[in-house]
Design a protein around this motif. Sequence first.
Motif, PDB file in Angstrom:
ATOM      1  N   LEU A 177       0.849  -1.187   0.000  1.00 13.53           N
ATOM      2  CA  LEU A 177       0.000   0.000   0.000  1.00 13.53           C
ATOM      3  C   LEU A 177       0.888   1.241   0.000  1.00 13.53           C
ATOM      4  N   ASP A 178       0.753   2.053  -1.045  1.00 16.22           N
ATOM      5  CA  ASP A 178       1.496   3.313  -1.129  1.00 16.22           C
ATOM      6  C   ASP A 178       0.664   4.424  -0.483  1.00 16.22           C
ATOM      7  N   ILE A 220      -2.244  12.842   8.831  1.00 18.61           N
ATOM      8  CA  ILE A 220      -3.161  12.169   7.907  1.00 18.61           C
ATOM      9  C   ILE A 220      -2.357  11.186   7.062  1.00 18.61           C
ATOM     10  N   LEU A 221      -2.851   9.970   6.950  1.00 21.66           N
ATOM     11  CA  LEU A 221      -2.259   8.976   6.058  1.00 21.66           C
ATOM     12  C   LEU A 221      -3.144   8.911   4.813  1.00 21.66           C
ATOM     13  N   LEU A 222      -2.637   9.443   3.722  1.00 24.53           N
ATOM     14  CA  LEU A 222      -3.407   9.548   2.477  1.00 24.53           C
ATOM     15  C   LEU A 222      -3.083   8.374   1.561  1.00 24.53           C
ATOM     16  N   PRO A 223      -4.016   7.411   1.363  1.00 30.99           N
ATOM     17  CA  PRO A 223      -3.745   6.273   0.486  1.00 30.99           C
ATOM     18  C   PRO A 223      -3.614   6.722  -0.973  1.00 30.99           C
ATOM     19  N   VAL A 224      -2.652   6.148  -1.668  1.00 24.76           N
ATOM     20  CA  VAL A 224      -2.414   6.498  -3.073  1.00 24.76           C
ATOM     21  C   VAL A 224      -2.767   5.337  -3.993  1.00 24.76           C
ATOM     22  N   SER A 225      -2.226   4.162  -3.705  1.00 21.99           N
ATOM     23  CA  SER A 225      -2.491   3.005  -4.563  1.00 21.99           C
ATOM     24  C   SER A 225      -2.203   1.707  -3.815  1.00 21.99           C
ATOM     25  N   LEU A 226      -2.836   0.638  -4.289  1.00 25.53           N
ATOM     26  CA  LEU A 226      -2.582  -0.716  -3.773  1.00 25.53           C
ATOM     27  C   LEU A 226      -1.952  -1.515  -4.907  1.00 25.53           C
ATOM     28  N   ASN A 227      -0.851  -2.179  -4.614  1.00 23.60           N
ATOM     29  CA  ASN A 227      -0.142  -2.964  -5.632  1.00 23.60           C
ATOM     30  C   ASN A 227       0.011  -4.399  -5.153  1.00 23.60           C
ATOM     31  N   TYR A 228      -0.115  -5.345  -6.089  1.00 21.42           N
ATOM     32  CA  TYR A 228       0.110  -6.748  -5.739  1.00 21.42           C
ATOM     33  C   TYR A 228       0.546  -7.521  -6.981  1.00 21.42           C
ATOM     34  N   ILE A 229       1.071  -8.710  -6.769  1.00 17.10           N
ATOM     35  CA  ILE A 229       1.533  -9.552  -7.871  1.00 17.10           C
ATOM     36  C   ILE A 229       0.458 -10.576  -8.197  1.00 17.10           C
TER      37      ILE A 229
END
Length: 268
Positions: free
Chosen positions: A157-158, A236-245
């Motif tokens: 999680l970025d 604040i933790l601002l989510p940017v993107s979720l990455n997975y394989i």
Amino acid sequence: MENNENPVPAKQPKNSLAFILIVAGSVLIIGNLYFYVARQKRNTIKRQQLDSLAKQLDTANAKFEIGYGEMSIASYNKMKIAAGQKDHSPLVYPVMKNEIDDLITAGSYHPDYGISSTYLEEFTTLYRQKKLKPMGTAVACLIIKQVGKGKAESVKLDINRLKLDEVSEMFDPTDINKFTDPERTAKSFHSTSLQIDLGAMDTGDAWLMPLYISDGFLRLTEGGDPPGWSVTAGPILLPVSLNYIKKDKRIQKIPLQEVLNRPIEILD
């Protein structure tokens, strides 16, 4: 003188042998045709089974359901307790420990809302004059759930960690996205890019990640506009993107800005 000898019987025609050969040949052809059709049918069934298996394998990919919303601190703490129980509700998610969770656990979130703020001068003035009534504390959370048939490997999680220079109004959870556009915010804020490693996620695995804490206030005097505020001082933790394989070893990236624009109701 009459010839009383028995007449010589006529020879059997060769057509009888030919008929037998034709019948035998027909039986052989029909038999071969039957086995050919049966073989083709078996091959068709095998192809259908292989196609079905291929479709099953194709759908055995990881798939994520991602939601965003806010809940009261009391409900958040109840969920943390429920998530630790053996047979909890499917609507209960394990809480991801981070600095926001630490603030809630320690009960140490006590910002000074009286510090001057560019867009909240009336609020800060009323706060210093003690003309505001506290209406409760909430926490905004990101819910990540793996609902596909396959395993998601190396889930990351970025996020951007935001340190605010002043109090910011969070009219509703969608206001988190204003920090992606500097023109929508007052003073500058400090942003640090982070990546959180969630590891592998099987079907049904889920996380609830706290993003920021906000406090609600109402005016003690009537007739004012607005009647109240919801504010935060960060972080604040601002989510940017979720990455997975994926199973084909390719990296799948899911941008999260649209998720933050469509808050859901978390059972409170």
